[in-house]
Design a protein around this motif. Structure first.
Motif, PDB file in Angstrom:
ATOM      1  N   ASN A  44     -18.179 -19.718 -11.642  1.00 29.17           N
ATOM      2  CA  ASN A  44     -18.692 -18.905 -10.538  1.00 29.17           C
ATOM      3  C   ASN A  44     -17.582 -18.594  -9.536  1.00 29.17           C
ATOM      4  OD1 ASN A  44     -20.777 -17.483  -9.302  1.00 29.17           O
ATOM      5  ND2 ASN A  44     -21.283 -19.198  -7.963  1.00 29.17           N
ATOM      6  N   ILE A  45     -16.403 -18.265 -10.063  1.00 30.80           N
ATOM      7  CA  ILE A  45     -15.242 -17.992  -9.208  1.00 30.80           C
ATOM      8  C   ILE A  45     -15.339 -16.569  -8.676  1.00 30.80           C
ATOM      9  CG2 ILE A  45     -12.730 -17.893  -9.074  1.00 30.80           C
ATOM     10  CD1 ILE A  45     -12.690 -19.778 -11.544  1.00 30.80           C
ATOM     11  N   ASN A  46     -15.341 -16.454  -7.363  1.00 23.86           N
ATOM     12  CA  ASN A  46     -15.394 -15.160  -6.681  1.00 23.86           C
ATOM     13  C   ASN A  46     -14.306 -15.144  -5.617  1.00 23.86           C
ATOM     14  OD1 ASN A  46     -17.966 -14.082  -7.856  1.00 23.86           O
ATOM     15  ND2 ASN A  46     -18.716 -15.984  -6.962  1.00 23.86           N
ATOM     16  N   GLY A  47     -13.521 -14.071  -5.587  1.00 26.52           N
ATOM     17  CA  GLY A  47     -12.456 -14.032  -4.601  1.00 26.52           C
ATOM     18  C   GLY A  47     -11.691 -12.734  -4.581  1.00 26.52           C
ATOM     19  N   THR A  48     -10.546 -12.797  -3.891  1.00 19.75           N
ATOM     20  CA  THR A  48      -9.709 -11.622  -3.690  1.00 19.75           C
ATOM     21  C   THR A  48      -8.241 -12.000  -3.809  1.00 19.75           C
ATOM     22  OG1 THR A  48     -11.338 -10.709  -2.154  1.00 19.75           O
ATOM     23  CG2 THR A  48      -9.135  -9.770  -2.062  1.00 19.75           C
ATOM     24  N   ALA A  49      -7.486 -11.179  -4.519  1.00 19.21           N
ATOM     25  CA  ALA A  49      -6.026 -11.295  -4.562  1.00 19.21           C
ATOM     26  C   ALA A  49      -5.462 -10.079  -3.837  1.00 19.21           C
ATOM     27  CB  ALA A  49      -5.527 -11.340  -6.000  1.00 19.21           C
ATOM     28  N   ARG A  50      -4.446 -10.322  -3.012  1.00 16.50           N
ATOM     29  CA  ARG A  50      -3.854  -9.233  -2.227  1.00 16.50           C
ATOM     30  C   ARG A  50      -2.351  -9.137  -2.482  1.00 16.50           C
ATOM     31  NH1 ARG A  50      -7.978 -11.073   1.114  1.00 16.50           N
ATOM     32  NH2 ARG A  50      -9.362  -9.403   1.780  1.00 16.50           N
ATOM     33  N   HIS A  51      -1.882  -7.900  -2.520  1.00 15.95           N
ATOM     34  CA  HIS A  51      -0.467  -7.557  -2.662  1.00 15.95           C
ATOM     35  C   HIS A  51       0.112  -8.066  -3.986  1.00 15.95           C
ATOM     36  CE1 HIS A  51       3.210  -5.870  -1.214  1.00 15.95           C
ATOM     37  NE2 HIS A  51       3.851  -7.000  -1.438  1.00 15.95           N
ATOM     38  N   ILE A  52      -0.424  -7.537  -5.066  1.00 16.28           N
ATOM     39  CA  ILE A  52       0.081  -7.836  -6.410  1.00 16.28           C
ATOM     40  C   ILE A  52       1.096  -6.750  -6.744  1.00 16.28           C
ATOM     41  CG2 ILE A  52      -0.526  -8.100  -8.837  1.00 16.28           C
ATOM     42  CD1 ILE A  52      -3.424  -8.729  -7.829  1.00 16.28           C
ATOM     43  N   THR A  53       2.358  -7.129  -6.903  1.00 14.87           N
ATOM     44  CA  THR A  53       3.389  -6.117  -7.139  1.00 14.87           C
ATOM     45  C   THR A  53       4.594  -6.692  -7.860  1.00 14.87           C
ATOM     46  OG1 THR A  53       4.694  -4.344  -6.122  1.00 14.87           O
ATOM     47  CG2 THR A  53       4.579  -6.439  -4.921  1.00 14.87           C
ATOM     48  N   ASN A  54       5.324  -5.795  -8.500  1.00 12.46           N
ATOM     49  CA  ASN A  54       6.622  -6.125  -9.089  1.00 12.46           C
ATOM     50  C   ASN A  54       7.692  -5.155  -8.590  1.00 12.46           C
ATOM     51  OD1 ASN A  54       6.016  -3.772 -10.460  1.00 12.46           O
ATOM     52  ND2 ASN A  54       6.042  -4.691 -12.498  1.00 12.46           N
ATOM     53  N   ILE A  55       7.402  -4.404  -7.538  1.00 12.24           N
ATOM     54  CA  ILE A  55       8.305  -3.397  -6.981  1.00 12.24           C
ATOM     55  C   ILE A  55       9.217  -4.059  -5.940  1.00 12.24           C
ATOM     56  CG2 ILE A  55       8.455  -1.212  -5.730  1.00 12.24           C
ATOM     57  CD1 ILE A  55       5.592  -0.599  -6.832  1.00 12.24           C
ATOM     58  N   PRO A  56      10.544  -4.037  -6.158  1.00 13.75           N
ATOM     59  CA  PRO A  56      11.473  -4.728  -5.250  1.00 13.75           C
ATOM     60  C   PRO A  56      11.322  -4.339  -3.775  1.00 13.75           C
ATOM     61  CG  PRO A  56      12.615  -4.106  -7.254  1.00 13.75           C
ATOM     62  CD  PRO A  56      11.246  -3.478  -7.314  1.00 13.75           C
ATOM     63  N   ASP A  57      11.162  -3.060  -3.458  1.00 11.40           N
ATOM     64  CA  ASP A  57      11.007  -2.652  -2.052  1.00 11.40           C
ATOM     65  C   ASP A  57       9.740  -3.234  -1.436  1.00 11.40           C
ATOM     66  OD1 ASP A  57      13.368  -1.253  -2.042  1.00 11.40           O
ATOM     67  OD2 ASP A  57      12.424   0.709  -2.387  1.00 11.40           O
ATOM     68  N   GLU A  58       8.671  -3.307  -2.210  1.00 13.84           N
ATOM     69  CA  GLU A  58       7.414  -3.900  -1.719  1.00 13.84           C
ATOM     70  C   GLU A  58       7.563  -5.405  -1.512  1.00 13.84           C
ATOM     71  OE1 GLU A  58       4.311  -2.860  -0.762  1.00 13.84           O
ATOM     72  OE2 GLU A  58       5.247  -0.891  -0.731  1.00 13.84           O
ATOM     73  N   ILE A  59       8.320  -6.041  -2.387  1.00 14.29           N
ATOM     74  CA  ILE A  59       8.549  -7.488  -2.261  1.00 14.29           C
ATOM     75  C   ILE A  59       9.379  -7.783  -1.021  1.00 14.29           C
ATOM     76  CG2 ILE A  59       9.652  -9.494  -3.348  1.00 14.29           C
ATOM     77  CD1 ILE A  59       8.797  -8.205  -6.062  1.00 14.29           C
ATOM     78  N   ARG A  60      10.371  -6.936  -0.731  1.00 15.66           N
ATOM     79  CA  ARG A  60      11.156  -7.123   0.499  1.00 15.66           C
ATOM     80  C   ARG A  60      10.280  -6.926   1.731  1.00 15.66           C
ATOM     81  NH1 ARG A  60      15.146  -5.289  -2.851  1.00 15.66           N
ATOM     82  NH2 ARG A  60      14.772  -3.072  -2.525  1.00 15.66           N
ATOM     83  N   ARG A  61       9.362  -5.957   1.661  1.00 20.83           N
ATOM     84  CA  ARG A  61       8.466  -5.684   2.788  1.00 20.83           C
ATOM     85  C   ARG A  61       7.472  -6.825   3.002  1.00 20.83           C
ATOM     86  NH1 ARG A  61       3.504  -3.761   3.772  1.00 20.83           N
ATOM     87  NH2 ARG A  61       2.943  -3.411   1.609  1.00 20.83           N
ATOM     88  N   LEU A  62       6.888  -7.324   1.923  1.00 21.41           N
ATOM     89  CA  LEU A  62       5.904  -8.402   1.987  1.00 21.41           C
ATOM     90  C   LEU A  62       6.121  -9.290   0.761  1.00 21.41           C
ATOM     91  CD1 LEU A  62       3.418  -9.649   3.372  1.00 21.41           C
ATOM     92  CD2 LEU A  62       1.998  -8.096   2.045  1.00 21.41           C
ATOM     93  N   PRO A  63       6.785 -10.448   0.919  1.00 18.13           N
ATOM     94  CA  PRO A  63       7.208 -11.232  -0.240  1.00 18.13           C
ATOM     95  C   PRO A  63       6.167 -12.169  -0.854  1.00 18.13           C
ATOM     96  CG  PRO A  63       8.102 -12.176   1.753  1.00 18.13           C
ATOM     97  CD  PRO A  63       7.363 -10.939   2.160  1.00 18.13           C
TER      98      PRO A  63
END
Length: 169
Positions: A44-63
């Motif tokens: 019964n797992i319910n939830g949210t994942a935020r900021h899933i990325t492999n883009i280097p500029d996005e990782i620098r912005r939000l790691p």
């Protein structure tokens, strides 16, 4: 770890929010010392994942990728988890997790404790539990707090002659 898998995707990925509902996770681990397997189930797992990325500029912005969820531990016990996956250090698998759990009794914990922890709970009940764990590909460290009443634990050892667990006095 999930963030390491996302980094292996050969195309750019950017998911700002991913909601999931009614998932089930089963972890089985064999302990050669006890010659038995412990199985942990979360349903019964319910939830949210935020900021899933492999883009280097996005990782620098939000790691970080964050994941928050509610579930039932061993199909019975309400729990919440908050993961934080370090995208800037994905090669080493760096992450942290906070876990909070509700009331837990011996019937629920012993199928895990005996094969994996080599102890059995004879009496008592956990009223509440919390853990903060940080880790990577090779190490884990953290703190665990357990609030309980009337706890009696018996350590176990392997009986090499019969392959069973017995009291360790």
């Amino acid at each position: 770890f999930p963030h390491q898998l996302v980094m292996m995707i050969p195309v750019q990925v950017l998911v700002s929010e991913l909601n999931f509902h009614q998932l089930k996770v089963v972890l089985q681990q064999y302990n050669p010392e006890t010659r038995s397997t412990g199985m942990i189930t979360c349903t019964n797992i319910n939830g949210t994942a935020r900021h899933i990325t492999n883009i280097p500029d996005e990782i620098r912005r939000l790691p970080f990728t964050s994941l928050t969820a509610r579930a039932l531990f061993m199909n019975k016990v309400p729990m919440t988890v908050r993961f934080k996956f370090d995208l800037a250090n994905y090669q080493t698998g760096q992450f942290s997790v906070d876990v909070n759990m509700d009331t837990l009794n011996k019937i629920t914990i012993n199928p895990i404790a005996e094969p994996l922890g080599r102890f059995t709970v004879k009496d008592g009940q956990m009223q509440q539990g919390a853990a903060h764990i940080e880790g990577d590909n090779f190490n884990l460290h953290g703190t665990v707090e357990i609030f309980y009443s009337d706890l009696h634990i018996t350590p176990l050892k392997s009986d090499s002659a019969h392959g069973e667990l017995k009291k360790n006095h």
